[in-house]
Design an enzyme around this catalytic site. Structure first.
Site, PDB file in Angstrom:
ATOM      1  N   LYS A 283      36.626 -46.770  -5.513  1.00  0.00           N
ATOM      2  CA  LYS A 283      37.982 -46.611  -4.979  1.00  0.00           C
ATOM      3  C   LYS A 283      38.165 -45.290  -4.217  1.00  0.00           C
ATOM      4  O   LYS A 283      37.760 -45.207  -3.071  1.00  0.00           O
ATOM      5  CB  LYS A 283      39.004 -46.785  -6.109  1.00  0.00           C
ATOM      6  CG  LYS A 283      38.904 -48.193  -6.743  1.00  0.00           C
ATOM      7  CD  LYS A 283      40.112 -48.569  -7.522  1.00  0.00           C
ATOM      8  CE  LYS A 283      39.940 -49.822  -8.370  1.00  0.00           C
ATOM      9  NZ  LYS A 283      40.147 -51.087  -7.692  1.00  0.00           N
TER      10      LYS A 283
ATOM     11  N   ASP B 234      33.920 -45.583 -17.163  1.00  0.00           N
ATOM     12  CA  ASP B 234      34.242 -46.245 -15.905  1.00  0.00           C
ATOM     13  C   ASP B 234      35.485 -45.562 -15.341  1.00  0.00           C
ATOM     14  O   ASP B 234      36.609 -45.798 -15.785  1.00  0.00           O
ATOM     15  CB  ASP B 234      34.496 -47.740 -16.153  1.00  0.00           C
ATOM     16  CG  ASP B 234      34.763 -48.493 -14.857  1.00  0.00           C
ATOM     17  OD1 ASP B 234      35.220 -47.858 -13.879  1.00  0.00           O
ATOM     18  OD2 ASP B 234      34.538 -49.707 -14.818  1.00  0.00           O
TER      19      ASP B 234
ATOM     20  N   TYR C   5      37.860 -53.647 -17.714  1.00  0.00           N
ATOM     21  CA  TYR C   5      37.240 -54.439 -16.653  1.00  0.00           C
ATOM     22  C   TYR C   5      36.292 -53.525 -15.895  1.00  0.00           C
ATOM     23  O   TYR C   5      36.651 -52.391 -15.561  1.00  0.00           O
ATOM     24  CB  TYR C   5      38.336 -54.964 -15.718  1.00  0.00           C
ATOM     25  CG  TYR C   5      37.849 -55.728 -14.516  1.00  0.00           C
ATOM     26  CD1 TYR C   5      37.338 -57.021 -14.645  1.00  0.00           C
ATOM     27  CD2 TYR C   5      37.923 -55.175 -13.231  1.00  0.00           C
ATOM     28  CE1 TYR C   5      36.921 -57.741 -13.540  1.00  0.00           C
ATOM     29  CE2 TYR C   5      37.506 -55.893 -12.118  1.00  0.00           C
ATOM     30  CZ  TYR C   5      37.009 -57.172 -12.279  1.00  0.00           C
ATOM     31  OH  TYR C   5      36.599 -57.883 -11.172  1.00  0.00           O
TER      32      TYR C   5
HETATM   33  N1  HOZ Z   1      39.690 -53.681  -9.516  1.00  0.00           N
HETATM   34  C1  HOZ Z   1      41.010 -53.971  -9.063  1.00  0.00           C
HETATM   35  C2  HOZ Z   1      42.024 -53.673 -10.092  1.00  0.00           C
HETATM   36  N2  HOZ Z   1      41.861 -54.394 -11.266  1.00  0.00           N
HETATM   37  C3  HOZ Z   1      41.189 -55.340  -8.588  1.00  0.00           C
HETATM   38  C4  HOZ Z   1      40.575 -55.536  -7.301  1.00  0.00           C
HETATM   39  C5  HOZ Z   1      40.135 -56.915  -7.173  1.00  0.00           C
HETATM   40  O1  HOZ Z   1      39.629 -57.465  -8.155  1.00  0.00           O
HETATM   41  O2  HOZ Z   1      40.308 -57.419  -6.094  1.00  0.00           O
END
Ligand code: HOZ
Length: 429
Positions: free
Chosen positions: A269, A241, A146
């Site tokens: 993050k 990523d 993702y």
């Molecule tokens: N990127 C985060 C972990 N998969 C999720 C945060 C979100 O989509 O709110």
């Protein structure tokens, strides 16, 4: 055992009238575990407190940024001190270079870096840069990885796109995804085949070098070695990523841990210390194509925001000072091994993947090495485990397809408490 959640329920009913689904990001909704989200009143160290006054040991850490825990005094101090001089300037400030210097010093493959405001924005910009630099259109990604909600990357995407069963979202035209090729993770033959067929049109191969968005999945050495070699051979860029893994699995990220250097790296993050920051960086020769140094357009009103830069700098300085990575690995292994013992004792169809402070308990007995094997996990059983842990005061990711995160405050004692709760929870489900 079950906690009072009346005020959270009321808060959710209110937000549901005002905000789609009651949340500002679908990963926060508890749809996959059958219930409503808790509303959080405050965080303190490793704990979250909800609006009903319940305390939870937090294994999400805001989905990764809070490796130092909530309200770390140095981060709070830096933020308070900075915001008194202005929240945003829309003009350069020296804090941007201070954070850039730290990122360049830390991450082995980064020579120049551009700040943005989210991981999504960083991924979107890195894809544009890879296409602009190579003059090619095709992007190779991997199922279950993702990269935020970038149109062209919402193809077999992990995280909440998997949780909510939207591998390809409505609103993303075919035209946006027709140049995206999605392959199985950890499958060298698929990579060899796609390069044999399209090698001279591929701008970039983009992946989470250790995946966290289909639950935690580790790459094989063969897979990573081939990606580095074949992208170089065909003149494509390799893009890591590291939004989740950057400054988490090692100070220099997964690339330091795995001894694999990409051409571009996407960060988010932890670099923002809990504030909205993303970044993308890499070889200077590539990064100098970004406007205004070069022709590839990318911009942002709040990019390099001083308050967010200050939070990122304070967080990285604390990580650099403490160098907690060996401890995080040792404690992560302690937790994973403890869970494996319980699974074995109760003869449960479950498996634990863990690297450092990231881990996932998958409810499947087979090894999980890609999206297909992750999706064979029993999500109904996961949901029962999730609530059984929540009832005991342990706040896990609300989806089978998200990694859990430990912070530096997840001490051995707290992890022993976690294992005691997990033993009861796993017996009860
Ligand atoms: N990127 C985060 C972990 N998969 C999720 C945060 C979100 O989509 O709110």
């Amino acid at each position: 055992m079950s906690q009072n959640r009346v005020r959270s329920q009321e808060a959710f009913h209110r937000s549901s009238r005002l905000i789609p689904g009651g949340v500002n990001s679908p990963a926060r909704a508890f749809g996959a575990v059958g219930g409503n989200p808790l509303f959080i009143e405050r965080g303190e160290g490793p704990y979250l407190f909800d609006v009903d006054g319940n305390r939870y040991l937090d294994f999400i850490g805001s989905w990764g940024p809070l490796i130092l825990g909530h309200c770390h005094p140095r981060v709070v101090e830096a933020v308070c001190e900075t915001v008194q001089r202005g929240a945003s300037f829309g003009a350069p400030c020296e804090l941007e270079s201070e954070l850039a210097e730290r990122i360049i010093d830390a991450v082995p493959s980064i020579e120049m870096v551009r700040m943005v405001s989210s991981g999504t924005e960083a991924a979107m910009s890195a894809v544009r840069l890879a296409r602009g630099y190579t003059g090619r259109d095709l992007i190779v990604k991997f199922a279950g990885c993702y990269h935020g909600h970038v149109d062209s990357l919402l193809v077999q995407a992990g995280s909440s796109a998997t949780t909510l069963g939207v591998p390809n979202s409505p609103g993303v035209p075919i035209g946006c995804t027709k140049d995206t090729l999605s392959l199985p993770y950890n499958d060298p033959q698929a990579i060899t085949d796609v390069f044999a067929q399209h090698g001279d049109q591929i701008a970039a191969v983009l992946l989470e070098p250790i995946a966290g968005n289909m639950g935690l999945v580790q790459p094989t050495t063969e897979f990573l070695d081939l990606l580095r070699e074949i992208t170089q051979r065909y003149g494509a860029l390799l893009v890591f990523d590291e939004v989740m893994t950057g400054f988490r699995l090692a100070y220099g990220g997964a690339q330091q841990l795995l001894h694999q250097l990409p051409d571009l790296t996407i960060l988010g993050k932890i670099v923002g210390g809990g504030f909205p920051v993303g970044a993308y960086g890499g070889r200077a020769e590539v990064m100098k194509k970004v406007m205004p140094a070069g022709p590839v357009f990318q911009a942002g009103t709040l990019s390099g925001n001083p308050v967010a830069m200050a939070a990122g700098i304070a967080t990285l300085d604390e990580l650099n000072r403490l160098n907690p990575y060996d401890d995080l690995e040792r404690l992560g292994t302690f937790l994973a091994d403890g869970l494996r013992e319980i699974i074995h004792e109760y003869n449960l169809p479950a498996t634990v993947n863990q690297v450092g402070s990231m881990w996932t308990l998958f409810f499947t007995s087979e090894p999980v090495s890609d999206y297909a094997s992750a999706k064979r996990a029993d999500t109904a059983r996961f949901a029962r485990f999730f609530w059984a842990m929540m009832d005991r005061g342990f706040y896990l990711p609300c989806s089978q397809f998200e990694a859990a995160f430990n912070s530096i405050l997840h001490t051995r004692e707290r992890l022993e408490e976690t294992l005691a709760a997990a033993r009861e929870a796993l017996r009860s489900i």
